[in-house]
Design an enzyme around this catalytic site. Structure first.
Site, PDB file in Angstrom:
ATOM      1  N   TRP A 149     -26.424   5.827  -2.656  1.00  0.00           N
ATOM      2  CA  TRP A 149     -25.658   7.068  -2.699  1.00  0.00           C
ATOM      3  C   TRP A 149     -26.578   8.291  -2.786  1.00  0.00           C
ATOM      4  CZ3 TRP A 149     -21.080   5.834  -6.629  1.00  0.00           C
ATOM      5  CH2 TRP A 149     -20.319   4.784  -6.086  1.00  0.00           C
ATOM      6  N   ASP A 163     -21.770   5.677   7.491  1.00  0.00           N
ATOM      7  CA  ASP A 163     -20.535   6.199   6.917  1.00  0.00           C
ATOM      8  C   ASP A 163     -20.099   7.520   7.539  1.00  0.00           C
ATOM      9  OD1 ASP A 163     -18.332   6.462   5.343  1.00  0.00           O
ATOM     10  OD2 ASP A 163     -19.410   6.963   3.506  1.00  0.00           O
ATOM     11  N   GLU A 193      -7.784  10.636  -1.016  1.00  0.00           N
ATOM     12  CA  GLU A 193      -9.232  10.436  -0.967  1.00  0.00           C
ATOM     13  C   GLU A 193      -9.741  11.044   0.323  1.00  0.00           C
ATOM     14  OE1 GLU A 193     -10.712   7.076  -2.669  1.00  0.00           O
ATOM     15  OE2 GLU A 193     -12.674   7.188  -1.694  1.00  0.00           O
ATOM     16  N   GLU A 219     -17.876  -1.150  -2.579  1.00  0.00           N
ATOM     17  CA  GLU A 219     -17.761  -0.017  -3.505  1.00  0.00           C
ATOM     18  C   GLU A 219     -16.896  -0.370  -4.701  1.00  0.00           C
ATOM     19  OE1 GLU A 219     -16.553   3.235  -0.860  1.00  0.00           O
ATOM     20  OE2 GLU A 219     -18.678   3.624  -0.459  1.00  0.00           O
ATOM     21  N   GLU A 256     -14.763  14.261   6.616  1.00  0.00           N
ATOM     22  CA  GLU A 256     -15.475  14.137   5.338  1.00  0.00           C
ATOM     23  C   GLU A 256     -16.887  14.728   5.383  1.00  0.00           C
ATOM     24  OE1 GLU A 256     -15.612  10.128   3.899  1.00  0.00           O
ATOM     25  OE2 GLU A 256     -16.997  10.603   2.280  1.00  0.00           O
ATOM     26  N   LYS A 262      -9.795  -3.568   2.047  1.00  0.00           N
ATOM     27  CA  LYS A 262     -11.185  -3.242   1.699  1.00  0.00           C
ATOM     28  C   LYS A 262     -11.549  -4.181   0.560  1.00  0.00           C
ATOM     29  CE  LYS A 262     -14.007   0.543  -0.239  1.00  0.00           C
ATOM     30  NZ  LYS A 262     -14.093   2.011  -0.431  1.00  0.00           N
TER      31      LYS A 262
END
Ligand code: GCU
Length: 639
Positions: free
Chosen positions: A509, A350, A127, A275, A378, A271
């Site tokens: 998002w 984030d 990921e 999400e 990212e 976590k």
């Protein structure tokens, strides 16, 4: 750093400028076999014997602090003889690597926990991984297809690559990293099955001599899908409610099963209720209920729980996303066991190229805390842009005193790519993470100098250093000037998508949710007249950020909503300022290309070409950001 040290480094690591088969790290690859080493036979002795030019004596000194080392360099009749002392072999190893990079004194780590977080999936994908597949897990083609494409699934029969993991261990030990979480925070319950625990044991055995403990990310609902040894007749149970005695017993049995194989297992990273991940909230329990239940299970074995505060969309769903962590955890402060650590990202959103610090660090006072930094880029150009992250992390430490934390976690950027990180310069971020976890007071400049000396042995380090040091600010300019944020392409998070909106995904998002541009104004009002996120900050930041006249312009559109006619201190309107900054970012990348061209004679062909190709792409992408965003935002002012 002193010229002498640099010279010494260049000498010690001379020959490193060759890329050879591409498996190059800052660690020396070519043995010299010159040094005489006396003292205990250990890895430090082997490394020094192979790669040092000095004679070295290793000494165990039981009175020293864990992981600390002391170096004494004596020069006699033209020959250098050094002595390294430490409490044990791991300390000696740290000292040996320090000597190899030219250090001449002693040091001890600021943090006890210096941990990499691998977001590696069991099917081999990663990921937010941009450097190939996982070095730990390998998958195979499964039977299911998705949109015509084969889905990869885990394959526990694949052997592990012990040599590669040993190289990984060396690299980490050379910068003091002492822990690694082997799997994605979006964790599969299967990670805790017997067959995988056995694999984790194999990794632990390879990493242990290098001072690295293994940890696992766990899925909170694991008891519902896999068995724990010696519990419930080998059957899973029907709930994961943390207050249910069966659930507690399941986790205790699982901890026992793990520690029977890996006595120094580090613990779990979790976590939960974020999400879509399961968590205590599914049973109307709190994060403290969940974390404490796991903490009790690993406590008898000395394990810890790193519980993430990156939560949104659960108990405080609908609230401004940057506020939700504080809302969920503030009242739980002090209610966690002493082997629980709250792990929070540096910013409240984030891992954007620039965020104000996360105010959870102000609000939590009686619970241990760790910062989670993201090494994998990212939102910072992934492995395609040269973006040196030390300045960003140092900026964070300017707001959150290092003493407030008990450790640092870094989301790893490591994969099977020959150069480990996809971009040769992304290795500098791995390196910088380790060095800052050891000593958060090192400067970005010092770390860049070290890394360039070890890695490229290039004669014009000053130019390369300046390129590295400017790169993060350039990235902010061409991706998110004056506090714009999260306007990245959906999902992939690469390239711009300022008009992004999709009614079928959570609003948080969607890029349009973050810039809120319309014909009159732009920006997210987070002041007392808006979402009041500013109130979560300690003074003076609360007042500073809340007031548009004192809010640093770098955070302008993060905290404030302004009319298009608003003028910044430069005299430019918002749109003019954006235009100016996008262009400045692009120009910077052009200058990086100029600098890189100048280094051509000093860098081996392979690495020069590989970096050059990426810089050319970076320029294209920076221009794309500039064009797409300026076209989009200027369209509002024209109406
Ligand atoms: C980001 C990232 C996800 C990741 C998440 C997390 O949202 O895009 O891929 O899972 O952070 O940190 O948990």
């Amino acid at each position: 750093m002193k010229i002498l040290t640099l010279l010494l480094m260049a000498l010690v690591f001379a020959g490193m400028a060759k890329a050879e088969d591409g498996h190059q790290l800052w660690l020396r690859q070519q043995p010299i076999n010159k040094a005489k080493v006396t003292g205990p036979e250990c890895i430090a002795a082997q490394e020094l014997r192979t790669y040092s030019t000095q004679n070295v004596t290793l000494k165990i000194d039981a009175t020293m602090e864990q992981d600390a080392y002391c170096i004494k360099v004596n020069s006699e009749q033209g020959k250098v003889n050094s002595v390294i002392s430490a409490k044990n072999e791991i300390g000696l190893l740290y000292g040996a690597y320090a000597l190899l990079r030219g250090e001449t004194t002693g040091s001890e780590p600021f943090y006890k926990l210096r941990i990499l977080n691998h977001w590696d999936n069991m099917n081999g994908t990663i990921e937010r991984g941009y450097a190939g597949l996982s070095i730990f897990w390998k998958g195979k083609a499964g039977e299911r297809k998705f949109h015509g494409r084969t889905i990869f699934v885990e394959d526990p029969d694949q052997p592990i690559d012990a040599e590669l993991i040993k190289e990984y261990a060396r690299a980490n030990a050379s910068i003091g990293i002492n822990g690694t979480v082997l799997n994605n925070v979006n964790a599969s319950p299967k990670m805790l099955s017997a067959i995988y625990i056995n694999k984790v044991k194999q990794y632990a055995d390879i990493l242990r001599p290098y001072g690295i403990k293994v940890y696992l990310s766990v899925n909170f609902a694991s008891p519902m899908s896999i068995p724990a040894k010696g519990f419930n007749g080998g059957k899973p149970i029907k709930t994961a409610d943390p207050l249910n005695p069966k659930v507690k017993a399941w986790w205790k049995a699982k901890a026992k099963e793990i520690y029977a194989q890996i006595p120094d297992f580090g613990g779990f990273l979790v976590k939960a209720n974020s999400e879509g991940q399961p968590g205590p909230f599914d049973y109307k329990r709190t994060h403290a209920d969940g974390a404490n239940m796991l903490a009790d299970a690993v406590k008898p074995f000395g394990g810890i729980i790193m519980w993430r505060s990156f939560v949104y969309g659960a108990a405080h769903s609908g609230e401004d996303r940057v506020k939700q962590a504080v809302s969920e955890f503030k009242d739980l402060d002090g209610k966690f066991r002493d082997n629980v650590i709250l792990q929070s990202k540096n910013g409240p959103l984030d891992f954007q190229p620039r965020e104000p610090y996360a105010p959870i660090f102000d609000n939590i006072k009686n619970t241990k805390q760790m910062a989670e930094l993201q090494i994998t880029q990212e939102y910072l150009g992934q492995s395609r842009h040269l973006t040196y992250l030390a300045p960003m992390w140092r900026e964070f430490f300017g707001f959150v005193a290092p003493e407030k934390l008990v450790g640092i976690a870094g989301v790893a950027n490591i994969g099977l790519d020959k150069n480990w990180c996809g971009h040769h310069f992304s290795q500098a971020n791995w390196y910088a993470f380790g060095r800052l976890a050891w000593n958060p007071n090192l400067t970005s400049e010092q770390i860049a100098e070290e890394w360039l000396g070890l890695t490229f042995n290039a004669s014009n380090n000053e130019a390369l250093k300046s390129m590295m040091l400017r790169s993060r600010e350039a990235c902010v300019d061409y991706m998110m000037p004056i506090g714009l944020h999260h306007i990245f392409a959906f999902d992939e998070h690469y390239g711009p998508e300022p008009d992004g909106y999709n009614a079928h995904v959570p609003l948080e998002w969607c890029p349009v949710y973050y810039h809120k541009a319309n014909n009159d104004s732009i920006g997210f009002n987070r002041t007392h007249t808006g979402s009041n996120a500013t109130a979560q900050y300690r003074e003076p930041y609360c007042t500073l950020y809340d007031n548009i006249n004192t809010c640093p312009e770098r955070y302008l559109l993060w905290f404030h909503r302004v009319p298009w006619s608003y003028r910044l201190k430069s005299g430019r309107t918002v749109l003019e300022e954006m235009d100016y900054r996008y262009a400045r970012g692009v120009k910077e990348v052009e200058d990086f290309i100029r600098i890189w061209n100048e280094t051509k004679p000093n860098i081996d062909e392979q690495r020069w070409q590989e970096v050059d190709a990426r810089l050319q792409h970076q320029l294209e992408n920076a221009k794309e950001w500039q064009k797409v965003c300026m076209d989009y935002f200027s369209s509002f002012t024209k109406k």
